[in-house]
Design a protein around this motif. Structure first.
Motif, short mmCIF file in Angstrom:
data_model
loop_
_atom_site.label_atom_id
_atom_site.label_comp_id
_atom_site.label_asym_id
_atom_site.label_seq_id
_atom_site.Cartn_x
_atom_site.Cartn_y
_atom_site.Cartn_z
N ILE A 87 5.66 17.88 -4.03
CA ILE A 87 5.70 16.73 -3.12
C ILE A 87 5.91 17.19 -1.68
O ILE A 87 5.26 16.70 -0.75
CB ILE A 87 6.82 15.75 -3.56
N GLN A 88 6.80 18.16 -1.50
CA GLN A 88 7.02 18.68 -0.15
C GLN A 88 5.75 19.30 0.42
O GLN A 88 5.39 19.07 1.58
CB GLN A 88 8.17 19.71 -0.18
N ALA A 89 5.05 20.06 -0.41
CA ALA A 89 3.83 20.72 0.05
C ALA A 89 2.74 19.71 0.38
O ALA A 89 2.02 19.85 1.38
CB ALA A 89 3.34 21.71 -1.00
N GLU A 90 2.62 18.67 -0.44
CA GLU A 90 1.56 17.67 -0.24
C GLU A 90 1.84 16.77 0.97
O GLU A 90 0.91 16.34 1.65
CB GLU A 90 1.39 16.82 -1.50
N THR A 91 3.12 16.49 1.23
CA THR A 91 3.45 15.58 2.33
C THR A 91 3.68 16.33 3.64
O THR A 91 3.58 15.74 4.72
CB THR A 91 4.72 14.78 2.01
N LEU B 150 4.40 5.85 -5.21
CA LEU B 150 4.53 5.95 -6.66
C LEU B 150 3.45 6.84 -7.25
O LEU B 150 3.69 7.57 -8.22
CB LEU B 150 4.47 4.55 -7.28
N GLU B 151 2.25 6.80 -6.67
CA GLU B 151 1.21 7.71 -7.14
C GLU B 151 1.57 9.16 -6.87
O GLU B 151 1.30 10.05 -7.69
CB GLU B 151 -0.13 7.36 -6.47
N LEU B 152 2.23 9.40 -5.75
CA LEU B 152 2.62 10.76 -5.40
C LEU B 152 3.60 11.34 -6.43
O LEU B 152 3.55 12.53 -6.74
CB LEU B 152 3.26 10.77 -4.01
N VAL B 153 4.48 10.50 -6.98
CA VAL B 153 5.45 10.98 -7.97
C VAL B 153 5.01 10.69 -9.39
O VAL B 153 5.76 10.92 -10.35
CB VAL B 153 6.85 10.37 -7.72
N GLY B 154 3.78 10.19 -9.57
CA GLY B 154 3.22 9.98 -10.90
C GLY B 154 3.80 8.82 -11.67
O GLY B 154 3.84 8.83 -12.91
N ALA C 225 13.64 7.38 -6.93
CA ALA C 225 14.48 7.60 -5.74
C ALA C 225 13.72 8.43 -4.69
O ALA C 225 13.80 8.17 -3.49
CB ALA C 225 15.78 8.29 -6.14
N LEU C 226 12.97 9.44 -5.16
CA LEU C 226 12.16 10.23 -4.23
C LEU C 226 11.08 9.38 -3.58
O LEU C 226 10.85 9.45 -2.37
CB LEU C 226 11.50 11.38 -4.99
N ALA C 227 10.40 8.56 -4.39
CA ALA C 227 9.34 7.70 -3.85
C ALA C 227 9.89 6.74 -2.80
O ALA C 227 9.28 6.50 -1.76
CB ALA C 227 8.67 6.92 -4.99
N ARG C 228 11.08 6.18 -3.07
CA ARG C 228 11.71 5.26 -2.10
C ARG C 228 12.01 5.98 -0.78
O ARG C 228 11.80 5.43 0.29
CB ARG C 228 13.00 4.69 -2.70
N ARG D 206 0.84 -1.21 0.00
CA ARG D 206 0.00 0.00 0.00
C ARG D 206 0.87 1.26 0.00
O ARG D 206 0.60 2.19 -0.75
CB ARG D 206 -0.91 -0.03 1.24
N ARG D 207 1.91 1.25 0.80
CA ARG D 207 2.76 2.44 0.88
C ARG D 207 3.61 2.64 -0.37
O ARG D 207 3.88 3.77 -0.79
CB ARG D 207 3.63 2.38 2.13
N VAL D 208 4.00 1.55 -1.01
CA VAL D 208 4.69 1.65 -2.29
C VAL D 208 3.78 2.28 -3.35
O VAL D 208 4.18 3.19 -4.07
CB VAL D 208 5.19 0.27 -2.77
N THR D 209 2.54 1.81 -3.40
CA THR D 209 1.59 2.37 -4.36
C THR D 209 1.34 3.84 -4.09
O THR D 209 1.34 4.67 -5.02
CB THR D 209 0.26 1.60 -4.30
N GLU D 210 1.14 4.20 -2.82
CA GLU D 210 0.90 5.60 -2.46
C GLU D 210 2.08 6.48 -2.87
O GLU D 210 1.89 7.57 -3.41
CB GLU D 210 0.68 5.72 -0.94
#
Length: 336
Positions: A180-184, A119-123, A144-147, A113-117
């Motif tokens: 990404i910074q703003a959303e997280t 990867l979705e965050l970085v498109g 690399a960002l998603a990881r 679930r967290r991998v999918t979330e």
């Protein structure tokens, strides 16, 4: 303001070389902070100490209010993106993103679930089964960002993450990282030598030279009021003048005006200096004019004026001009 991390009296000494010299630095929570400066200024060493890859020679580093000076990297719960991205070529995108979670023994269902979330965050959810070699440089950086994000770090550390991308991708990824910074709401520390990158992306920027912090603040506070000549030059100020009292001031090229005949200065004009045109560079929207002149102290100077092309006087090298220096845009500089 809460702080994601704090440096207190931190130094890093290698033999007789001091890479970081007694710095105090607060990293605000939920903001993007850039460490900015030329090679050898101490920014990457500071990041490595924050990550735990180097122990400070002196001083303390706290993370989320806890003294972490001697805490090993794997126990700091920090996400890190390197210049080279450091992806595992034999693993799929999804497995790369999930690697840190697997090492932390996160259950398989939560991990997926967290991998999918992430990867979705970085498109990149649609490329989860791909191998890194099939991806572009920009896509590899997003992986690399998603990881780094997937482990839900206390801090996200980015070490020159855009330097391997071409100019167009760098601009795109600036906006992407900011989004990404703003959303997280993550606290992010970005190391860069690119002042445009820092100005565009930062909530807080920290300029360093020779292991010391020269100036810190928001881009909106730092850019119009550089503390000293080093900061001014690094941020693109080109013109330096000595005033009647012997102090150094600076003014940006777009704030100078040129005329072919001296006019009565407006009230805000600090000086009108005679000069000779050395070079004229037409750039479409604007014209860069280099002028040899002398400041009020009598010192010879070269001044660069950035003029709007549509209103610039018709100038050629060798022409006599007057340089109008508005006092309202002169910035006094402290000694470095």
């Amino acid at each position: 303001m809460t702080h994601a991390a704090r440096f207190h009296g931190v130094s890093q000494v290698f033999g007789d070389f001091t890479a970081v010299d007694n710095i105090d630095l607060d990293i605000p929570d939920g903001k993007l902070t850039t460490l900015l400066g030329p090679s050898g200024c101490g920014k990457t060493t500071s990041l490595r100490m924050l990550a735990g890859y180097l122990a400070p020679t002196r001083g303390t580093i706290s993370i989320a209010g806890v003294d972490s000076t001697r805490t090993p990297p794997e126990r700091r719960n920090l996400g890190m993106v390197f210049q080279s991205y450091a992806l595992f070529p034999h693993m799929s995108v999804a497995d790369n993103v999930g690697f840190g979670l697997k090492m932390r023994r996160v259950p398989a269902a939560d991990r997926a679930r967290r991998v999918t979330e992430s990867l979705e965050l970085v498109g990149l959810a649609h490329l989860s089964a791909s191998k890194p070699k099939k991806l572009s440089g920009g896509q590899q950086q997003r992986v690399a960002l998603a990881r780094a994000i997937a482990i839900r770090p206390k801090l996200l550390l980015l070490d020159e993450p855009l330097s391997n991308l071409d100019a167009r991708l760098r601009i795109q990824m600036r906006a992407e990282i900011r989004r990404i910074q703003a959303e997280t709401g993550l606290a992010v520390v970005l190391v860069t030598h690119d002042q445009d990158e820092a100005l565009e992306m930062s909530d807080e920027m920290v300029l360093m030279k020779d292991g010391r912090i020269q100036q810190q603040g928001t881009p909106q506070a730092v850019f119009p009021a550089p503390a000293n000549r080093f900061v001014a030059e690094f941020l693109g100020y080109e013109n330096f003048l000595t005033d009647a009292g012997g102090a150094t001031t600076t003014i940006r090229p777009e704030h100078l005006a040129l005329s072919v005949s001296e006019r009565t200065p407006a009230a805000e004009t600090g000086a009108v200096l005679p000069g000779v045109v050395l070079d004229v560079a037409y750039r479409g929207v604007d014209v860069l004019v280099t002028v040899a002149s002398a400041d009020v102290s009598g010192a010879r100077v070269e001044l660069l004026a950035d003029l709007r092309a549509e209103s610039a006087p018709d100038l050629t090298p060798g022409a006599d001009v007057w340089v109008h220096v508005p006092a309202t845009h002169l910035v006094p500089l402290a000694a470095d």
